[in-house]
Enzyme design. Structure first.
Site, PDB file in Angstrom:
ATOM      1  N   ASP A  24      -9.986   2.734   2.184  1.00  0.00           N
ATOM      2  CA  ASP A  24     -10.018   2.192   3.489  1.00  0.00           C
ATOM      3  C   ASP A  24     -10.324   2.485   4.913  1.00  0.00           C
ATOM      4  OD1 ASP A  24      -8.631  -0.426   2.688  1.00  0.00           O
ATOM      5  OD2 ASP A  24      -5.954  -0.028   2.722  1.00  0.00           O
ATOM      6  N   LYS A  75       1.289  -1.687   0.095  1.00  0.00           N
ATOM      7  CA  LYS A  75       0.108  -0.041  -0.415  1.00  0.00           C
ATOM      8  C   LYS A  75       0.849   1.164   0.042  1.00  0.00           C
ATOM      9  CE  LYS A  75      -4.437  -2.350   2.334  1.00  0.00           C
ATOM     10  NZ  LYS A  75      -4.911  -2.183   3.001  1.00  0.00           N
TER      11      LYS A  75
HETATM   12  P1  ATR Z   1      -0.350  -2.786   4.729  1.00  0.00           P
HETATM   13  O1  ATR Z   1       0.418  -1.835   4.011  1.00  0.00           O
HETATM   14  O2  ATR Z   1      -1.302  -3.578   3.625  1.00  0.00           O
HETATM   15  O3  ATR Z   1      -0.654  -2.403   5.496  1.00  0.00           O
HETATM   16  P2  ATR Z   1       2.196  -3.178   5.049  1.00  0.00           P
HETATM   17  O4  ATR Z   1       2.599  -1.682   5.219  1.00  0.00           O
HETATM   18  O5  ATR Z   1       3.280  -4.215   5.316  1.00  0.00           O
HETATM   19  O6  ATR Z   1       1.180  -3.739   4.625  1.00  0.00           O
HETATM   20  O7  ATR Z   1       2.086  -3.096   6.995  1.00  0.00           O
HETATM   21  C1  ATR Z   1       1.655  -4.754   7.634  1.00  0.00           C
HETATM   22  C2  ATR Z   1       1.546  -4.731   9.189  1.00  0.00           C
HETATM   23  O8  ATR Z   1       1.879  -5.561  10.098  1.00  0.00           O
HETATM   24  C3  ATR Z   1       2.915  -3.485   9.794  1.00  0.00           C
HETATM   25  O9  ATR Z   1       2.737  -3.309  11.106  1.00  0.00           O
HETATM   26  C4  ATR Z   1       4.093  -4.836  10.184  1.00  0.00           C
HETATM   27  O10 ATR Z   1       4.879  -4.283  11.256  1.00  0.00           O
HETATM   28  P3  ATR Z   1       6.471  -4.075  11.088  1.00  0.00           P
HETATM   29  O11 ATR Z   1       6.273  -2.642  10.466  1.00  0.00           O
HETATM   30  O12 ATR Z   1       7.198  -4.617  11.811  1.00  0.00           O
HETATM   31  O13 ATR Z   1       7.083  -4.573   9.333  1.00  0.00           O
HETATM   32  C5  ATR Z   1       3.111  -4.905  10.712  1.00  0.00           C
HETATM   33  N1  ATR Z   1       3.531  -7.312  11.207  1.00  0.00           N
HETATM   34  C6  ATR Z   1       3.613  -8.134   9.444  1.00  0.00           C
HETATM   35  N2  ATR Z   1       3.773  -9.585  10.356  1.00  0.00           N
HETATM   36  C7  ATR Z   1       3.773  -9.075  11.416  1.00  0.00           C
HETATM   37  C8  ATR Z   1       3.812  -9.939  12.748  1.00  0.00           C
HETATM   38  N3  ATR Z   1       4.943 -11.546  12.149  1.00  0.00           N
HETATM   39  N4  ATR Z   1       4.190  -9.738  13.526  1.00  0.00           N
HETATM   40  C9  ATR Z   1       3.800  -8.221  13.851  1.00  0.00           C
HETATM   41  N5  ATR Z   1       3.650  -7.745  12.979  1.00  0.00           N
HETATM   42  C10 ATR Z   1       2.894  -7.749  11.884  1.00  0.00           C
END
Ligand code: ATR
Length: 282
Positions: free
Chosen positions: A102, A66
């Site tokens: 969103d 995104k």
């Molecule tokens: P989107 O654009 O769809 O929101 P993103 O920008 O990749 O996707 O955001 C995903 C979110 O989920 C982030 O807050 C991510 O944390 P990080 O910034 O530390 O990457 C979080 N997230 C994804 N997998 C995770 C996990 N296994 N544990 C904790 N947080 C996770």
């Protein structure tokens, strides 16, 4: 010629956007198709070039693209540009323009399903990615007073706090470390939201103790597959109100559909298709 729509993300196994949008297309009898484009990280720029070449009419953007999709587009509408994330791209005379549906979808669903009025409320938000940005933005626009953000990568939460302070100087944005979600005063929190992918089919639960929140606290999850995430299950067991991710999915999707086709989408048909697909996915 059939106009092509779709969803870009990775992974997409959890997604029910294809049946949701196809149900609207079938109901309206319009000449569109909606497809799944599971694009590996590193291939996003190339995919956008291909989409333009193939004259794709529009697409949704989901986790984890995104934010990173934005520089590859030809333009971004003012609202999405302020939010700093795009979940909808529309091909306008050969130019790919980004939008964000969103946040408004989230708040509409929250109000409808729980009756919670965001005005003056204190929110604990887990996650600081693209979806989190949109959700935080819309909640603050709806009058939330305080938003506390916890994220696995602390720098990303700090950057989101700074960003929100620019646009909402009258509200308070704070960031805390992930472990601190169990040490802050839970009694003062009105709404807890998970915006991460934790809780999605097979991905783990969030390490938050739900036993000492007030009973009228709403626990909300933007993950919709499964509809009852481990977080929402525990919230229900703790006697708290819950809000699942289906409503946000439907409302953000309906608004994207309107942007691409110019036609008012059959929201109830889309909701039925989502619920059916989630049952079948189980
Ligand atoms: P989107 O654009 O769809 O929101 P993103 O920008 O990749 O996707 O955001 C995903 C979110 O989920 C982030 O807050 C991510 O944390 P990080 O910034 O530390 O990457 C979080 N997230 C994804 N997998 C995770 C996990 N296994 N544990 C904790 N947080 C996770």
């Amino acid at each position: 010629m059939t106009s092509v729509l779709g969803i870009v993300g990775h992974p997409l196994d959890h997604s029910v956007s294809v049946p949701m949008h196809m149900s609207a297309i079938f109901t309206l009898g319009i000449d569109y198709v909606y497809m799944s484009f599971d694009i590996l990280p590193g291939n996003v720029a190339h995919a956008v070039v291909q989409f333009k070449k193939e004259h794709i009419k529009g697409f949704n953007v989901t986790i984890p693209y995104k934010e990173i999709i934005m520089p590859y587009l030809d333009g971004v509408d003012e609202y999405a540009s302020r939010v700093g994330a795009v979940n909808t791209v529309n091909n306008e005379n050969g130019r790919l323009k980004g939008y964000n549906t969103d946040g408004t979808g989230y708040v509409k669903s929250l109000r409808e399903q729980t009756g919670l009025d965001p005005r003056g409320k204190k929110v604990l938000m887990i996650g600081a990615g693209g979806a989190a940005k949109a959700v935080a933005f819309s909640l603050l626009e709806a009058g939330v007073q305080t938003i506390i953000i916890a994220n696995r990568t602390p720098e990303r939460a700090e950057s989101l706090c700074r960003h929100l302070k620019i646009y909402f100087s009258g509200a308070s944005s704070q960031c805390i470390g992930m472990p601190d979600i169990n040490t802050i005063d839970h009694k003062a929190i009105n709404l807890v939201i998970n915006t991460t992918s934790l809780g999605m089919k097979g991905a783990g639960d969030i390490d938050i103790d739900l036993t000492d929140f007030e009973n009228d606290t709403v626990v909300s999850d933007i993950v919709y597959n499964p509809l009852e995430t481990p977080l929402l299950k525990r919230a229900g067991q703790a006697g708290l109100k819950t809000h699942d991710g289906a409503g946000m999915l439907v409302y953000q999707g309906a608004e994207s559909f309107r942007i691409w086709t110019g036609v008012q989408p059959p929201v109830d048909v889309m909701r039925q298709a989502v619920l059916r697909a989630l049952q079948e996915h189980h």
